[in-house]
Design a protein around this motif. Structure first.
Motif, PDB file in Angstrom:
ATOM      1  N   TRP A  44       0.795  -1.221   0.000  1.00  0.00           N
ATOM      2  CA  TRP A  44       0.000   0.000   0.000  1.00  0.00           C
ATOM      3  C   TRP A  44       0.839   1.289   0.000  1.00  0.00           C
ATOM      4  O   TRP A  44       0.407   2.290  -0.567  1.00  0.00           O
ATOM      5  N   LEU A  45       2.016   1.250   0.624  1.00  0.00           N
ATOM      6  CA  LEU A  45       2.808   2.474   0.768  1.00  0.00           C
ATOM      7  C   LEU A  45       4.252   2.305   0.279  1.00  0.00           C
ATOM      8  O   LEU A  45       5.157   2.972   0.772  1.00  0.00           O
ATOM      9  N   LYS A  46       4.442   1.450  -0.710  1.00  0.00           N
ATOM     10  CA  LYS A  46       5.808   1.139  -1.173  1.00  0.00           C
ATOM     11  C   LYS A  46       6.544   2.388  -1.653  1.00  0.00           C
ATOM     12  O   LYS A  46       7.743   2.544  -1.433  1.00  0.00           O
ATOM     13  N   ASP A  47       5.846   3.291  -2.314  1.00  0.00           N
ATOM     14  CA  ASP A  47       6.497   4.466  -2.907  1.00  0.00           C
ATOM     15  C   ASP A  47       6.476   5.682  -1.985  1.00  0.00           C
ATOM     16  O   ASP A  47       6.799   6.798  -2.401  1.00  0.00           O
ATOM     17  N   VAL A  48       6.114   5.492  -0.718  1.00  0.00           N
ATOM     18  CA  VAL A  48       5.950   6.620   0.199  1.00  0.00           C
ATOM     19  C   VAL A  48       7.161   6.723   1.131  1.00  0.00           C
ATOM     20  O   VAL A  48       7.567   5.734   1.757  1.00  0.00           O
ATOM     21  N   ASP A  49       7.736   7.911   1.226  1.00  0.00           N
ATOM     22  CA  ASP A  49       8.843   8.177   2.143  1.00  0.00           C
ATOM     23  C   ASP A  49       8.247   8.609   3.488  1.00  0.00           C
ATOM     24  O   ASP A  49       8.078   9.795   3.766  1.00  0.00           O
ATOM     25  N   VAL A  50       7.923   7.622   4.306  1.00  0.00           N
ATOM     26  CA  VAL A  50       7.212   7.907   5.550  1.00  0.00           C
ATOM     27  C   VAL A  50       8.072   8.718   6.523  1.00  0.00           C
ATOM     28  O   VAL A  50       7.551   9.450   7.368  1.00  0.00           O
ATOM     29  N   HIS A  51       9.394   8.624   6.415  1.00  0.00           N
ATOM     30  CA  HIS A  51      10.276   9.320   7.357  1.00  0.00           C
ATOM     31  C   HIS A  51      10.289  10.830   7.112  1.00  0.00           C
ATOM     32  O   HIS A  51      10.459  11.614   8.055  1.00  0.00           O
ATOM     33  N   ASN A  52      10.122  11.244   5.874  1.00  0.00           N
ATOM     34  CA  ASN A  52      10.241  12.663   5.541  1.00  0.00           C
ATOM     35  C   ASN A  52       8.910  13.335   5.216  1.00  0.00           C
ATOM     36  O   ASN A  52       8.879  14.532   4.938  1.00  0.00           O
ATOM     37  N   MET A  53       7.835  12.575   5.249  1.00  0.00           N
ATOM     38  CA  MET A  53       6.531  13.163   4.942  1.00  0.00           C
ATOM     39  C   MET A  53       5.938  13.816   6.176  1.00  0.00           C
ATOM     40  O   MET A  53       6.083  13.315   7.296  1.00  0.00           O
ATOM     41  N   ASP A  54       5.257  14.923   5.976  1.00  0.00           N
ATOM     42  CA  ASP A  54       4.534  15.605   7.036  1.00  0.00           C
ATOM     43  C   ASP A  54       3.483  14.677   7.654  1.00  0.00           C
ATOM     44  O   ASP A  54       2.821  13.916   6.933  1.00  0.00           O
ATOM     45  N   ALA A  55       3.339  14.715   8.990  1.00  0.00           N
ATOM     46  CA  ALA A  55       2.443  13.790   9.693  1.00  0.00           C
ATOM     47  C   ALA A  55       1.010  13.903   9.217  1.00  0.00           C
ATOM     48  O   ALA A  55       0.301  12.902   9.051  1.00  0.00           O
ATOM     49  N   GLU A  56       0.523  15.117   8.990  1.00  0.00           N
ATOM     50  CA  GLU A  56      -0.860  15.307   8.559  1.00  0.00           C
ATOM     51  C   GLU A  56      -1.077  14.769   7.153  1.00  0.00           C
ATOM     52  O   GLU A  56      -2.090  14.099   6.882  1.00  0.00           O
ATOM     53  N   ALA A  57      -0.113  15.019   6.257  1.00  0.00           N
ATOM     54  CA  ALA A  57      -0.222  14.502   4.888  1.00  0.00           C
ATOM     55  C   ALA A  57      -0.141  12.979   4.880  1.00  0.00           C
ATOM     56  O   ALA A  57      -0.857  12.309   4.117  1.00  0.00           O
ATOM     57  N   LEU A  58       0.720  12.419   5.736  1.00  0.00           N
ATOM     58  CA  LEU A  58       0.862  10.965   5.816  1.00  0.00           C
ATOM     59  C   LEU A  58      -0.427  10.323   6.314  1.00  0.00           C
ATOM     60  O   LEU A  58      -0.862   9.283   5.815  1.00  0.00           O
ATOM     61  N   GLN A  59      -1.076  10.946   7.293  1.00  0.00           N
ATOM     62  CA  GLN A  59      -2.353  10.437   7.798  1.00  0.00           C
ATOM     63  C   GLN A  59      -3.391  10.384   6.683  1.00  0.00           C
ATOM     64  O   GLN A  59      -4.095   9.369   6.518  1.00  0.00           O
ATOM     65  N   SER A  60      -3.485  11.441   5.902  1.00  0.00           N
ATOM     66  CA  SER A  60      -4.455  11.502   4.805  1.00  0.00           C
ATOM     67  C   SER A  60      -4.167  10.433   3.755  1.00  0.00           C
ATOM     68  O   SER A  60      -5.078   9.744   3.277  1.00  0.00           O
ATOM     69  N   LEU A  61      -2.893  10.266   3.414  1.00  0.00           N
ATOM     70  CA  LEU A  61      -2.501   9.265   2.418  1.00  0.00           C
ATOM     71  C   LEU A  61      -2.782   7.853   2.936  1.00  0.00           C
ATOM     72  O   LEU A  61      -3.276   6.987   2.201  1.00  0.00           O
ATOM     73  N   TYR A  62      -2.465   7.627   4.198  1.00  0.00           N
ATOM     74  CA  TYR A  62      -2.624   6.307   4.810  1.00  0.00           C
ATOM     75  C   TYR A  62      -4.073   5.835   4.743  1.00  0.00           C
ATOM     76  O   TYR A  62      -4.367   4.719   4.293  1.00  0.00           O
ATOM     77  N   VAL A  63      -5.019   6.682   5.169  1.00  0.00           N
ATOM     78  CA  VAL A  63      -6.415   6.248   5.206  1.00  0.00           C
ATOM     79  C   VAL A  63      -7.013   6.155   3.802  1.00  0.00           C
ATOM     80  O   VAL A  63      -8.024   5.464   3.597  1.00  0.00           O
ATOM     81  N   SER A  64      -6.411   6.808   2.831  1.00  0.00           N
ATOM     82  CA  SER A  64      -6.921   6.733   1.458  1.00  0.00           C
ATOM     83  C   SER A  64      -6.424   5.486   0.736  1.00  0.00           C
ATOM     84  O   SER A  64      -7.081   4.994  -0.176  1.00  0.00           O
ATOM     85  N   ARG A  65      -5.286   4.965   1.172  1.00  0.00           N
ATOM     86  CA  ARG A  65      -4.692   3.820   0.452  1.00  0.00           C
ATOM     87  C   ARG A  65      -4.870   2.479   1.156  1.00  0.00           C
ATOM     88  O   ARG A  65      -5.037   1.451   0.508  1.00  0.00           O
ATOM     89  N   VAL A  66      -4.776   2.477   2.470  1.00  0.00           N
ATOM     90  CA  VAL A  66      -4.778   1.216   3.218  1.00  0.00           C
ATOM     91  C   VAL A  66      -6.221   0.820   3.536  1.00  0.00           C
ATOM     92  O   VAL A  66      -6.977   1.626   4.078  1.00  0.00           O
TER      93      VAL A  66
END
Length: 590
Positions: A44-66
């Motif tokens: 679900w998040l293979k192409d996502v740089d979770v370490h450098n992404m903003d927490a709020e943006a990561l939350q939005s991406l996470y619930v949209s993909r997983v």
């Protein structure tokens, strides 16, 4: 969390509660960072740089993909973990697998367990203790009478230890360190907790608890059922216990060498204490053991246990044992998968307890639930297809008065995991919600279009058992079964009763239970005879103890056991039917 005192831990919690929305985003980011690259999340998040992404943006991406998942979706991964594979769900070392009790759904489930699981358990215990000590201060040199039980571990094919979550905690370094460092701690040594024989452990819990009677500050167990069951056994054990207190001995009924050594190392002859306990018990017998706990442990401040959900039917008996002056304090809200909320108000009656979500334990989402139709019975809820769902919302977006199903993302590798618990938001503490536990969403009684949950059954049994009060009889325990072997199918409710009740009263109880099910599908089905008259079966005293022993024999522990409210297990059904002594059928449905 670094907290050395009660004030420190409360200050920490107030800070995270105030910033709950932000803390939740940071918690999710931390979970995804520490588990980055595991096989499941690579989908679900293979192409996502979770370490450098903003927490709020990561939350939005996470619930949209997983996607949202149930345990069945993750079970293939957990099975592979059991067989020795790593980095499938979490990068944290999984040294053990927790087993759910298996009493809700009829089979035990594996849940990954890591050092983080033990740490959060210790954290919530410290937080809860800090709130309790504000209302019920205890002495540092005091003792706790704990009816706790560990089970034997076994190894999976991959070499992982498997056992119940409570067993893991009691065996953990965190628990052992607490035993060593805390003066006010359990009366019983590890050998008693891990004896493997709940009857022998219970006897020794009582003997040590009575030996330390003046020092006991409170009485506790994981579930209210455990305390009630233990006190029922005490009614049979007390004379032997008094003999052992008098002589400083241990009954020959206790046969395990380890448990014998550990107990005999502690107790000494105390003729005065034994005589006093014996005189108290002689008096208590006359009042059916009313107020047993404060009589024998006069310095106890409260009784502490999980008392919500499936434990509510045992509250009346627990209140009887506690008498009119000893408070009952509901323990915290959690599951094998994760801790969820703390009871900030120990004075609140267990029936009204609200749990304040701790936003650092997991990332929480809430699925809004709306009933398709209203039930005639006030307070009744149903599950399954009776609910219309909306998209999940984060913790900071829940609304007061709305019911939700909880979704978890945990440090131990559960991602958007549907817990199956239905809760109602009762308010907020700063920025974090306070929850009322409503019920498990899973249907337990259904034959065709009828849909009834555990809560529906509890309400029906509560109403149907009212005629017992006039007979001064007590409903000890109950369960149910949807019988479909013959058409039309019908509900079977099994009762164990203490006391004499005439058949006219029991027939009335049967009719009242049937009429109390307010589910629309059940009402319609009964009226058109597509569901037959309800059957009430009265079983021999001790029948539910046999069911408990069956589950314990198959890996559950006394600390974890909950009477299944709908029986599907063939062995348990055989026990119930074999020990049924009377049967009643309700009349035609109007």
């Amino acid at each position: 969390m670094d907290t050395s005192s009660g004030d420190d831990v409360i200050s920490w919690f107030e800070e995270v509660a105030k910033n709950a929305g932000k803390v939740q985003m940071e918690t999710l980011k931390m979970i995804l960072e520490v588990n980055h690259g595991v096989e499941y999340m690579e989908k679900w998040l293979k192409d996502v740089d979770v370490h450098n992404m903003d927490a709020e943006a990561l939350q939005s991406l996470y619930v949209s993909r997983v996607p949202l998942v149930s345990h069945a979706d993750l079970e293939p991964y957990i099975q592979r973990i059991a067989e020795g594979e790593t980095s499938l769900l979490t990068k944290q070392p999984i040294t053990t697998l927790s087993l759910s009790s298996g009493t809700t759904e009829g089979r035990q489930k594996y849940i990954p367990f890591t050092s983080h699981s033990s740490k959060t358990t210790l954290q919530i215990f410290k937080l809860a203790a800090a709130y309790r000590s504000r209302v019920y201060p205890t002495r540092e040199e005091g003792k706790i009478l704990e009816f706790i039980y560990g089970s034997k571990h076994f190894k999976t094919k991959g070499g992982l230890l498997a056992g119940t979550a409570t067993t893991h905690y009691f065996a953990s370094q965190e628990f052992k360190l607490k035993q060593q460092q805390t003066k006010s701690f359990t009366c019983s040594p590890q050998e008693v907790i891990f004896s493997g024989d709940y009857k022998q452990s219970t006897y020794c819990h009582f003997l040590l608890g009575l030996f330390h009677s003046p020092q006991v500050e409170f009485i506790t167990s994981t579930f209210a059922y455990c305390i009630v069951q233990a006190l029922r056994l005490f009614e049979d054990y007390w004379r032997d216990l008094c003999d052992d207190l008098f002589n400083g001995t241990l009954s020959p009924k206790i046969t395990l060498p380890g448990i014998r050594r550990s107990v005999l190392d502690v107790i000494k002859p105390d003729k005065c204490l034994a005589t006093w306990v014996s005189s108290q018990c002689e008096e208590l017998k006359e009042s059916d053991w009313y107020g047993l706990i404060p009589k024998l442990w006069p310095n106890a401040k409260y009784v502490y246990s999980i008392m919500t959900g499936s434990m509510q039917p045992y509250l009346e008996k627990l209140k009887h044992y506690a008498g009119d002056r000893l408070p009952l304090v509901s323990a915290e809200y959690g599951a094998t998968e994760s801790w969820i909320g703390v009871n900030m108000d120990p004075c609140s009656p267990p029936e009204n307890v609200r749990f304040t979500v701790v936003p650092t334990f997991s990332y929480f989402e809430f699925i809004p639930l709306h009933l398709r139709y209203h039930k005639a019975c006030v307070g009744s809820t149903s599950g399954g297809d009776d609910y219309l769902e909306a998209d999940p919302v984060p913790l900071s977006k829940v609304k007061i008065g709305q019911q939700y199903e909880i979704v978890l993302t945990t440090f131990t590798g559960l991602y958007r995991y549907r817990l199956g618990d239905v809760v109602e938001v009762a308010g907020f503490y700063k920025g974090t919600p306070k929850l009322n536990f409503i019920c498990r969403r899973k249907l337990i009684l259904t034959i065709n279009i009828d849909k009834n949950t555990e809560k529906d059954l509890q309400l029906a049994v509560q109403k149907g058992s009212q005629p017992l009060i006039k007979s001064r009889a007590e409903l000890v325990d109950f369960t149910s079964h949807a019988k479909t072997e013959n058409q039309p199918g019908h509900y079977v409710v099994y009762w164990e009763i203490k006391g004499e009740v005439n058949e006219h009263i029991l027939a009335l109880c049967c009719k009242e239970i049937d009429a109390a099910f307010a589910d629309h599908g059940y009402v319609v089905s009964r009226k058109n005879n597509s569901i037959g008259p309800l059957e009430l079966c009265i079983v021999e005293p001790g029948t539910f103890k046999k069911i408990m022993e069956h589950f314990i024999g198959n890996g559950a522990t006394m600390s974890q056991f909950k009477t299944p409210r709908c029986i599907t297990n063939p062995v348990s059904l055989k026990i119930l039917n074999l020990w049924t002594v009377k049967r009643f059928h309700s009349t035609a449905y109007m």
